[in-house]
Scaffold this motif. Structure first.
Motif, PDB file in Angstrom:
ATOM      1  N   LYS A   1      78.385  36.896 -65.956  1.00 40.59           N
ATOM      2  CA  LYS A   1      79.530  35.979 -66.013  1.00 40.59           C
ATOM      3  C   LYS A   1      79.066  34.514 -66.004  1.00 40.59           C
ATOM      4  O   LYS A   1      79.517  33.703 -66.803  1.00 40.59           O
ATOM      5  CB  LYS A   1      80.420  36.254 -64.794  1.00 40.59           C
TER       6      LYS A   1
ATOM      7  N   ARG B   1      90.612  25.290 -57.230  1.00 41.55           N
ATOM      8  CA  ARG B   1      89.840  26.528 -57.073  1.00 41.55           C
ATOM      9  C   ARG B   1      90.738  27.750 -56.898  1.00 41.55           C
ATOM     10  O   ARG B   1      90.488  28.804 -57.498  1.00 41.55           O
ATOM     11  CB  ARG B   1      88.855  26.414 -55.885  1.00 41.55           C
TER      12      ARG B   1
ATOM     13  N   GLN C   1      99.369  43.542 -64.446  1.00 41.01           N
ATOM     14  CA  GLN C   1      99.164  44.455 -63.323  1.00 41.01           C
ATOM     15  C   GLN C   1      98.506  43.709 -62.174  1.00 41.01           C
ATOM     16  O   GLN C   1      97.421  43.144 -62.337  1.00 41.01           O
ATOM     17  CB  GLN C   1      98.271  45.643 -63.716  1.00 41.01           C
ATOM     18  N   GLY C   2      99.163  43.709 -61.026  1.00 44.15           N
ATOM     19  CA  GLY C   2      98.635  42.982 -59.869  1.00 44.15           C
ATOM     20  C   GLY C   2      99.346  41.653 -59.736  1.00 44.15           C
ATOM     21  O   GLY C   2      99.602  40.975 -60.739  1.00 44.15           O
TER      22      GLY C   2
ATOM     23  N   ASN D   1      96.192  36.875 -56.029  1.00 38.70           N
ATOM     24  CA  ASN D   1      95.761  35.545 -56.479  1.00 38.70           C
ATOM     25  C   ASN D   1      95.671  35.485 -58.004  1.00 38.70           C
ATOM     26  O   ASN D   1      96.256  34.603 -58.643  1.00 38.70           O
ATOM     27  CB  ASN D   1      94.412  35.223 -55.820  1.00 38.70           C
TER      28      ASN D   1
ATOM     29  N   GLY E   1      96.663  37.813 -60.477  1.00 38.90           N
ATOM     30  CA  GLY E   1      97.832  38.261 -61.237  1.00 38.90           C
ATOM     31  C   GLY E   1      98.980  37.265 -61.184  1.00 38.90           C
ATOM     32  O   GLY E   1      99.596  36.962 -62.216  1.00 38.90           O
TER      33      GLY E   1
ATOM     34  N   SER F   1     103.303  43.947 -61.269  1.00 42.79           N
ATOM     35  CA  SER F   1     103.252  45.013 -60.256  1.00 42.79           C
ATOM     36  C   SER F   1     102.409  44.594 -59.063  1.00 42.79           C
ATOM     37  O   SER F   1     101.692  43.591 -59.097  1.00 42.79           O
ATOM     38  CB  SER F   1     102.644  46.284 -60.874  1.00 42.79           C
ATOM     39  N   ASP F   2     102.512  45.406 -58.008  1.00 44.50           N
ATOM     40  CA  ASP F   2     101.526  45.366 -56.929  1.00 44.50           C
ATOM     41  C   ASP F   2     101.073  46.796 -56.686  1.00 44.50           C
ATOM     42  O   ASP F   2     101.402  47.688 -57.494  1.00 44.50           O
ATOM     43  CB  ASP F   2     102.065  44.661 -55.675  1.00 44.50           C
TER      44      ASP F   2
ATOM     45  N   ALA G   1      95.060  42.805 -63.704  1.00 44.65           N
ATOM     46  CA  ALA G   1      94.566  41.791 -62.764  1.00 44.65           C
ATOM     47  C   ALA G   1      94.595  42.323 -61.342  1.00 44.65           C
ATOM     48  O   ALA G   1      94.854  41.578 -60.390  1.00 44.65           O
ATOM     49  CB  ALA G   1      95.408  40.515 -62.884  1.00 44.65           C
TER      50      ALA G   1
ATOM     51  N   ASN H   1      87.941  42.503 -62.225  1.00 43.78           N
ATOM     52  CA  ASN H   1      86.576  42.907 -62.565  1.00 43.78           C
ATOM     53  C   ASN H   1      86.568  44.397 -62.846  1.00 43.78           C
ATOM     54  O   ASN H   1      87.063  45.189 -62.033  1.00 43.78           O
ATOM     55  CB  ASN H   1      85.635  42.631 -61.379  1.00 43.78           C
TER      56      ASN H   1
ATOM     57  N   ASN I   1      87.802  36.313 -66.519  1.00 48.32           N
ATOM     58  CA  ASN I   1      88.067  35.845 -65.149  1.00 48.32           C
ATOM     59  C   ASN I   1      86.991  34.891 -64.634  1.00 48.32           C
ATOM     60  O   ASN I   1      86.874  34.662 -63.431  1.00 48.32           O
ATOM     61  CB  ASN I   1      88.327  37.024 -64.199  1.00 48.32           C
TER      62      ASN I   1
END
Ligand code: NAD
Length: 432
Positions: free
Chosen positions: A110, A202, A233-234, A237, A239, A257-258, A309, A333, A358
């Motif tokens: 990355k 950040r 998805q998610g 932070n 998502g 979603s969560d 995410a 990830n 990301n």
């Protein structure tokens, strides 16, 4: 670690004999393919295939009731060829060494993709932070820091938050390290609170970077953001900020979603309502802005853009064929397994891979480290402008690589990264 035991596979099919959901195998499958396409020298392959250093520690903690618990912790430095190791620390009950190894290598690739001068590292502690008091969490963090202290430092290896770790935990690491140095050392960690030298931008950097990559991917596909729909998805932070900033491009967010499932509304979700819901409840429980759907259904919605995410291995060879989105931007990830990669290639789905999509987080972590070291701080607009320049440029480099070598954007990103790290390693030579 001895490299001679590592033998390069003779067959480089990433889908063969692999456990597609083991993160280390998933990372290695892409690395092997990139190495093969690059014609990477066997010696360099052997070096880059394994971590430079792996530290395992047993962390004793006195619990609030006076009993003593011992936690297993790791810090893996995959490569420090391009600069200090960089990578988060994860606190989770099921952290295992292969996972930390994979995450450390992903950090190497990355940082190389976005050309920030860091290597790759990652830490993990096997614990369930939800069962620890603040005092226990602080003692665990400080003792872990003390046990890896000889191996970290602003010029050696710079930790950051990851799953279940946060700015407060970074503050404890900073304090523990600084007490031993006898002076404040803000550049020992990134993702710390603003008042301790954290950087503006950040917290939102990863999600903002995901939206920049979504914008670029849509332009590349000739798709107008204002006519596109998106499922995320998610809503942590990454998502939540991704959804909000992608909506700002004019894209209609129809689902989010969560861990307990999602909300779907074909007319589009009101992002202000989503934000208020998350600020007040930190989950989507009780949010009635649409129909309830499962996380599996969310991934398979008829949308233009999909943003995984949340976590790893949610898109595999089992469900990739059912995914209808034409553009996938990986906020998490490792959300996609190598088996799914092949299906997306066949179906001509444009995937912006995790190591690029990301990378906004680590890029602004780099800005934080730079600001700490020069002692001069930038405002949020400055940070975001610099981030946009870097990420858009990296996106173009990855696409150019994909076109030149007729490979997927994921393999192109790995090729770009592996080539840069190999080049530095070759030029530095082997100290004997
Ligand atoms: P987070 O803990 O803030 O949020 C995670 C979200 O995913 C939550 O909404 C949670 O309910 C949901 N979730 C968890 N497990 C799930 C599952 N099995 N199915 C569906 N949803 C699930 O975490 P985050 O910081 O947003 O990170 C999300 C991903 O992005 C991780 O893969 C992380 O490694 C990656 N990432 C984060 C950053 C960063 O700066 N935070 C940077 C790069 C990559």
């Amino acid at each position: 670690m001895a490299a001679e035991a590592i033998v390069r596979p003779t067959t480089m099919n990433p889908n063969q004999s692999r456990n597609e959901e083991n993160p280390l195998e998933a990372m290695n499958a892409r690395f092997d393919l990139a190495a093969e396409k690059l014609g990477l020298d066997q010696g360099l392959y052997n070096i880059l295939k394994v971590a430079d250093r792996e530290i395992a520690v047993a962390i004793p903690v006195v619990m609030d009731d006076g009993s003593l618990n011992v936690y297993r912790g790791y810090r893996v430095q995959h490569s420090v060829a391009r600069g200090p190791g960089k990578g988060g620390i994860r606190f989770a009950p099921n952290v295992h060494l292969d996972e930390v190894r994979a995450l450390a290598a992903w950090m190497t690739w990355k940082c190389a993709v976005v050309n920030v001068p860091f290597g790759g590292a990652k830490g993990g502690v096997c614990c369930d932070p939800s069962k620890l008091s603040m005092g226990e969490l602080e003692r665990l963090t400080r003792r872990y820091t003390a046990m890896i202290m000889d191996f970290i430092g602003p010029d050696r290896d710079v930790p950051a938050p990851d799953m279940n770790t946060n700015p407060q935990i970074m503050a404890w690491i900073l304090d523990t390290y600084s007490m031993h140095q006898r002076h404040a050392t803000p550049a020992i960690v990134t993702g710390k609170p603003l008042e301790l030298g954290g950087s503006h931008g950040r917290v939102r950097a990863t999600g903002y970077g995901v939206s920049l990559m979504t914008r670029e991917a849509l332009y590349r596909q000739g798709m107008d953001p204002k006519t596109c729909t998106c499922a995320v998805q998610g809503c942590g932070n990454v998502g939540s900020v991704s959804a909000e900033t992608i909506a700002a491009l004019g894209v209609k967010i129809v689902a989010i979603s969560d861990i307990n499932g999602g909300i779907y509304n074909a007319e589009g979700l009101d992002m202000t309502q989503v934000r208020i819901q998350l600020e007040e409840h930190r989950s989507l429980d009780g949010f009635e802005a649409g129909d309830r759907i499962t996380n599996e259904e969310l991934l398979e919605l008829d949308v233009d853009v999909l943003i995984p995410a949340a976590t790893e291995n949610v898109i595999t060879s089992r469900n990739a064929e059912k995914i209808k989105a034409r553009v996938i931007v990986e906020g998490a990830n490792g959300p996609t397994t190598p088996g799914a990669d092949r299906i997306f290639e066949e179906n001509e789905v444009l995937v912006v891979p995790d190591i690029l999509a990301n990378a906004g987080g680590v890029t602004v972590s780099y800005f934080e480290w730079v600001q700490n070291r020069i002692g001069y701080y930038w405002d949020e607009r400055d940070v975001n402008n610099r981030l946009e320049r870097i990420m858009v440029n990296s996106f173009q480099e990855v696409c150019a690589m994909a076109e030149k070598h007729k490979v997927s954007t994921r393999i192109a990103a790995y090729m770009l990264a592996v080539d840069k790290v190999a080049d530095v390693t070759r030029t530095r030579g082997i100290y004997a």
